[in-house]
Each structure stands twice: as C-alpha cells, then as structure tokens.
Motif scaffolding. Structure first.
Motif, PDB file in Angstrom:
ATOM      1  N   GLN A   1       0.851  -1.325  -0.156  1.00  9.83           N
ATOM      2  CA  GLN A   1       0.003  -0.146  -0.110  1.00  9.83           C
ATOM      3  C   GLN A   1       0.919   1.190   0.008  1.00  9.83           C
ATOM      4  O   GLN A   1       2.018   1.214   0.450  1.00  9.83           O
ATOM      5  N   ALA A   2       0.452   2.292  -0.600  1.00 15.98           N
ATOM      6  CA  ALA A   2       1.151   3.563  -0.547  1.00 15.98           C
ATOM      7  C   ALA A   2       0.017   4.786  -0.185  1.00 15.98           C
ATOM      8  O   ALA A   2      -1.211   4.623  -0.758  1.00 15.98           O
ATOM      9  N   ASN A   3       0.177   5.490   0.785  1.00 13.38           N
ATOM     10  CA  ASN A   3      -0.748   6.655   1.133  1.00 13.38           C
ATOM     11  C   ASN A   3      -0.573   7.936   0.478  1.00 13.38           C
ATOM     12  O   ASN A   3      -1.292   8.838   0.552  1.00 13.38           O
ATOM     13  N   THR A   4       0.649   8.089  -0.234  1.00 11.18           N
ATOM     14  CA  THR A   4       0.976   9.414  -0.962  1.00 11.18           C
ATOM     15  C   THR A   4       1.760   8.951  -2.363  1.00 11.18           C
ATOM     16  O   THR A   4       2.287   7.863  -2.532  1.00 11.18           O
ATOM     17  N   MET A   5       1.794   9.736  -3.215  1.00  7.66           N
ATOM     18  CA  MET A   5       2.635   9.449  -4.342  1.00  7.66           C
ATOM     19  C   MET A   5       4.006   9.337  -4.388  1.00  7.66           C
ATOM     20  O   MET A   5       4.537   8.503  -5.122  1.00  7.66           O
ATOM     21  N   ALA A   6       4.524  10.156  -2.964  1.00 14.95           N
ATOM     22  CA  ALA A   6       6.091   9.782  -2.847  1.00 14.95           C
ATOM     23  C   ALA A   6       6.245   8.325  -2.499  1.00 14.95           C
ATOM     24  O   ALA A   6       7.091   7.848  -2.970  1.00 14.95           O
ATOM     25  N   GLU A   7       5.260   7.936  -1.621  1.00 10.98           N
ATOM     26  CA  GLU A   7       5.593   6.516  -1.203  1.00 10.98           C
ATOM     27  C   GLU A   7       5.279   5.492  -2.335  1.00 10.98           C
ATOM     28  O   GLU A   7       6.062   4.395  -2.474  1.00 10.98           O
ATOM     29  N   LEU A   8       4.213   5.668  -3.232  1.00  5.15           N
ATOM     30  CA  LEU A   8       4.244   5.104  -4.414  1.00  5.15           C
ATOM     31  C   LEU A   8       5.258   4.825  -5.297  1.00  5.15           C
ATOM     32  O   LEU A   8       5.649   3.916  -5.775  1.00  5.15           O
ATOM     33  N   GLN A   9       5.856   6.035  -5.699  1.00  6.86           N
ATOM     34  CA  GLN A   9       6.928   6.339  -6.782  1.00  6.86           C
ATOM     35  C   GLN A   9       8.107   5.451  -5.825  1.00  6.86           C
ATOM     36  O   GLN A   9       8.918   4.749  -6.532  1.00  6.86           O
ATOM     37  N   LYS A  10       8.442   5.540  -4.464  1.00  4.91           N
ATOM     38  CA  LYS A  10       9.429   4.791  -3.810  1.00  4.91           C
ATOM     39  C   LYS A  10       9.540   3.431  -3.800  1.00  4.91           C
ATOM     40  O   LYS A  10      10.287   2.653  -4.288  1.00  4.91           O
ATOM     41  N   PHE A  11       8.013   2.776  -3.862  1.00  3.27           N
ATOM     42  CA  PHE A  11       7.665   1.498  -4.167  1.00  3.27           C
ATOM     43  C   PHE A  11       8.048   1.060  -5.437  1.00  3.27           C
ATOM     44  O   PHE A  11       8.784  -0.020  -5.557  1.00  3.27           O
ATOM     45  N   ILE A  12       7.696   1.776  -6.711  1.00  4.93           N
ATOM     46  CA  ILE A  12       8.096   1.359  -8.048  1.00  4.93           C
ATOM     47  C   ILE A  12       9.393   1.447  -8.236  1.00  4.93           C
ATOM     48  O   ILE A  12       9.947   0.308  -8.583  1.00  4.93           O
TER      49      ILE A  12
ATOM     50  N   GLN B   1       6.429  -7.126 -15.011  1.00  3.41           N
ATOM     51  CA  GLN B   1       6.965  -8.005 -14.467  1.00  3.41           C
ATOM     52  C   GLN B   1       7.877  -7.802 -13.046  1.00  3.41           C
ATOM     53  O   GLN B   1       7.670  -8.521 -12.233  1.00  3.41           O
ATOM     54  N   LEU B   2       8.463  -6.667 -13.122  1.00  5.56           N
ATOM     55  CA  LEU B   2       9.200  -6.397 -11.769  1.00  5.56           C
ATOM     56  C   LEU B   2       8.166  -5.991 -10.822  1.00  5.56           C
ATOM     57  O   LEU B   2       8.299  -6.175  -9.598  1.00  5.56           O
ATOM     58  N   LEU B   3       7.066  -5.161 -11.258  1.00  7.72           N
ATOM     59  CA  LEU B   3       6.020  -4.684 -10.356  1.00  7.72           C
ATOM     60  C   LEU B   3       5.339  -5.873  -9.483  1.00  7.72           C
ATOM     61  O   LEU B   3       5.043  -5.985  -8.620  1.00  7.72           O
ATOM     62  N   MET B   4       4.966  -7.051 -10.334  1.00 12.78           N
ATOM     63  CA  MET B   4       4.422  -8.178  -9.802  1.00 12.78           C
ATOM     64  C   MET B   4       5.370  -8.832  -9.153  1.00 12.78           C
ATOM     65  O   MET B   4       4.707  -9.438  -8.064  1.00 12.78           O
ATOM     66  N   GLN B   5       6.666  -9.029  -9.295  1.00 10.23           N
ATOM     67  CA  GLN B   5       7.414  -9.577  -8.532  1.00 10.23           C
ATOM     68  C   GLN B   5       7.862  -8.872  -7.098  1.00 10.23           C
ATOM     69  O   GLN B   5       8.029  -9.371  -6.072  1.00 10.23           O
ATOM     70  N   GLY B   6       7.428  -7.555  -7.340  1.00  8.44           N
ATOM     71  CA  GLY B   6       7.570  -6.613  -6.086  1.00  8.44           C
ATOM     72  C   GLY B   6       6.350  -6.746  -5.193  1.00  8.44           C
ATOM     73  O   GLY B   6       6.279  -6.279  -4.157  1.00  8.44           O
ATOM     74  N   GLY B   7       5.044  -7.642  -5.589  1.00  6.25           N
ATOM     75  CA  GLY B   7       4.043  -7.656  -4.741  1.00  6.25           C
ATOM     76  C   GLY B   7       2.762  -7.308  -5.170  1.00  6.25           C
ATOM     77  O   GLY B   7       1.754  -7.523  -4.690  1.00  6.25           O
ATOM     78  N   LEU B   8       2.500  -6.550  -6.527  1.00  9.15           N
ATOM     79  CA  LEU B   8       1.402  -6.282  -6.962  1.00  9.15           C
ATOM     80  C   LEU B   8       0.705  -7.664  -7.602  1.00  9.15           C
ATOM     81  O   LEU B   8       1.162  -8.547  -7.860  1.00  9.15           O
ATOM     82  N   THR B   9      -0.392  -7.185  -7.916  1.00  8.46           N
ATOM     83  CA  THR B   9      -1.205  -8.282  -8.528  1.00  8.46           C
ATOM     84  C   THR B   9      -1.976  -7.754  -9.698  1.00  8.46           C
ATOM     85  O   THR B   9      -2.249  -6.529  -9.685  1.00  8.46           O
ATOM     86  N   ARG B  10      -2.459  -8.167 -10.915  1.00 13.87           N
ATOM     87  CA  ARG B  10      -3.078  -7.908 -11.926  1.00 13.87           C
ATOM     88  C   ARG B  10      -4.554  -7.899 -11.785  1.00 13.87           C
ATOM     89  O   ARG B  10      -5.227  -8.964 -11.160  1.00 13.87           O
ATOM     90  N   MET B  11      -5.423  -6.727 -11.987  1.00 12.39           N
ATOM     91  CA  MET B  11      -6.649  -6.880 -11.848  1.00 12.39           C
ATOM     92  C   MET B  11      -7.117  -6.654 -13.112  1.00 12.39           C
ATOM     93  O   MET B  11      -6.858  -5.830 -14.034  1.00 12.39           O
ATOM     94  N   SER B  12      -8.631  -7.534 -13.295  1.00 13.32           N
ATOM     95  CA  SER B  12      -9.125  -7.626 -14.652  1.00 13.32           C
ATOM     96  C   SER B  12     -10.705  -7.639 -14.176  1.00 13.32           C
ATOM     97  O   SER B  12     -10.938  -8.315 -13.251  1.00 13.32           O
ATOM     98  N   CYS B  13     -11.559  -6.771 -14.817  1.00 14.88           N
ATOM     99  CA  CYS B  13     -12.996  -7.342 -14.888  1.00 14.88           C
ATOM    100  C   CYS B  13     -13.542  -7.708 -16.172  1.00 14.88           C
ATOM    101  O   CYS B  13     -14.677  -7.562 -16.401  1.00 14.88           O
ATOM    102  N   ASN B  14     -12.788  -8.105 -16.996  1.00 10.61           N
ATOM    103  CA  ASN B  14     -13.127  -8.870 -18.169  1.00 10.61           C
ATOM    104  C   ASN B  14     -13.394 -10.586 -17.920  1.00 10.61           C
ATOM    105  O   ASN B  14     -12.398 -11.126 -17.761  1.00 10.61           O
ATOM    106  N   PRO B  15     -14.419 -10.832 -18.225  1.00 10.01           N
ATOM    107  CA  PRO B  15     -14.732 -12.182 -17.919  1.00 10.01           C
ATOM    108  C   PRO B  15     -13.922 -13.120 -18.861  1.00 10.01           C
ATOM    109  O   PRO B  15     -13.580 -14.320 -18.555  1.00 10.01           O
ATOM    110  N   GLY B  16     -13.541 -12.658 -20.200  1.00  6.99           N
ATOM    111  CA  GLY B  16     -12.695 -13.513 -21.181  1.00  6.99           C
ATOM    112  C   GLY B  16     -11.249 -13.825 -20.560  1.00  6.99           C
ATOM    113  O   GLY B  16     -10.676 -14.840 -20.801  1.00  6.99           O
ATOM    114  N   ASP B  17     -10.981 -12.766 -19.735  1.00  2.00           N
ATOM    115  CA  ASP B  17      -9.490 -12.805 -19.188  1.00  2.00           C
ATOM    116  C   ASP B  17      -9.478 -13.975 -18.287  1.00  2.00           C
ATOM    117  O   ASP B  17      -8.634 -14.832 -18.018  1.00  2.00           O
ATOM    118  N   ARG B  18     -10.620 -14.171 -17.363  1.00  2.00           N
ATOM    119  CA  ARG B  18     -10.386 -15.386 -16.275  1.00  2.00           C
ATOM    120  C   ARG B  18     -10.804 -16.665 -17.219  1.00  2.00           C
ATOM    121  O   ARG B  18      -9.994 -17.848 -16.549  1.00  2.00           O
TER     122      ARG B  18
END
Length: 177
Positions: A40-51, A135-152
């Motif tokens: 999680q990141a509460n500010t853009m600075a925290e999000l940039q640091k995570f990335i 790939q780097l971001l997913m290895q860092g702990g993120l997950t992909r979100m989709s709302c497309n039933p075809g993707d699932r």
C-alpha cells in the motif's frame, strides 16, 4: 476443586485470547481478502518509492495530459484520490475505495469494453505499464486486476485467480504478453 479452577482459568484465558486476536469469522474473512498481503502507498511519494524499489523506472513524477484515466480521475464513482504520470508511460492512481474503483471498472467493461489492465496494491492502481516493468512490479508484490470475464476464462493453468471486491472482477498473478 483444583481441576475446576484450572478449567475456569483456561476458559478465561481462551476467551481473552480470542477477543484480543480478533479471531472468528469476520477477522478470518478480512485477513484472507483479495487485497491481503498487497503493498500500500498513502502518497504519491510512497508509491514512487515502491515502484523504483522493484527496479521499474519512475524518475519523473508529475501531473500530465498523457491519455488514460483523465476523465475517470475526475468522476467520484471511480474513487480516485489522485492521478499522476511517471515518465510519460506509467499512470499512477491513489484509490480511496478499491471496491468502488473495481465496480466502476466492471461497469466500464460491461458497457463496451474498457480494455485496461491494472496492477493493484491495497489502495493504488497502475496502468499503461510495459512488459518488463509489469513483471518487476508483480515480482514486487502487485497483482493484476481484470474485470473482463474472457480474461478469467483464458487464464492458463497454474496461475491463481481470486475474486475481486466487485462482481465480475478478479485478481491474478498472470500477466499476458
């Protein structure tokens, strides 16, 4: 007599333990939810640091008119607290309410196809990410979100899919090419 005192003390200790740890149906559901364990990141600075901590590029963070999520960021239904662009190719969104964000994404997908993949944390989303950065971001702990039933339906075996916070949405550890 001694046995009954021991049993009574044990019951009191067990009751206290359950109360303090929040065990039970509600606590268990929250701990196992689709966002549990995500960064999680509460500010853009925290999000940039995570990335940048994942090895992905994010050197210049600024407001921008780069196409993507401009109109949505102004619409309260999307629950986007802040939108910034990093290096003109990565759109960063801080989210107030992830359930509302997923509901809006599902609605957009149902109304003709939204066509966006998001990488999400507990309270942020990223879009327009290149393959290597994804790939780097997913290895860092993120997950992909989709709302497309075809993707699932087309998810290859061996990858996980968890129901999202809105009907029709899911998260996965699979990133298509």
């Amino acid at each position: 007599m001694r046995l009954s005192k021991t049993l009574a003390a044990g019951a009191v200790a067990l009751t206290a333990l359950v109360t303090l740890t929040g065990c039970g149906d509600d606590g268990g559901d929250a701990a196992a939810g689709p966002l549990s364990g995500l960064p999680q990141a509460n500010t853009m600075a925290e999000l940039q640091k995570f990335i940048t901590g994942t090895g992905a590029q994010c050197s210049e963070l600024r407001p921008s008119d780069v196409d993507g999520m401009i109109d949505e960021s102004k619409d309260p239904a999307w629950s986007i607290k802040e939108r910034e662009v990093c290096d003109d190719d990565l759109i960063l969104l801080l989210i107030d309410d992830m359930a509302k964000f997923q509901e809006a994404t599902a609605k957009a997908e149902a109304n003709g196809g939204f066509g966006r993949d998001f990488l999400i944390g507990q309270n942020f989303a990223l879009t327009a990410v290149g393959d290597e950065a994804s790939q780097l971001l997913m290895q860092g702990g993120l997950t992909r979100m989709s709302c497309n039933p075809g993707d699932r339906e087309s998810l290859p075996t061996g990858f996980t899919a968890k129901d999202g916070l809105a009907k029709g949405c899911f998260t996965t550890d699979y990133m298509p090419d």
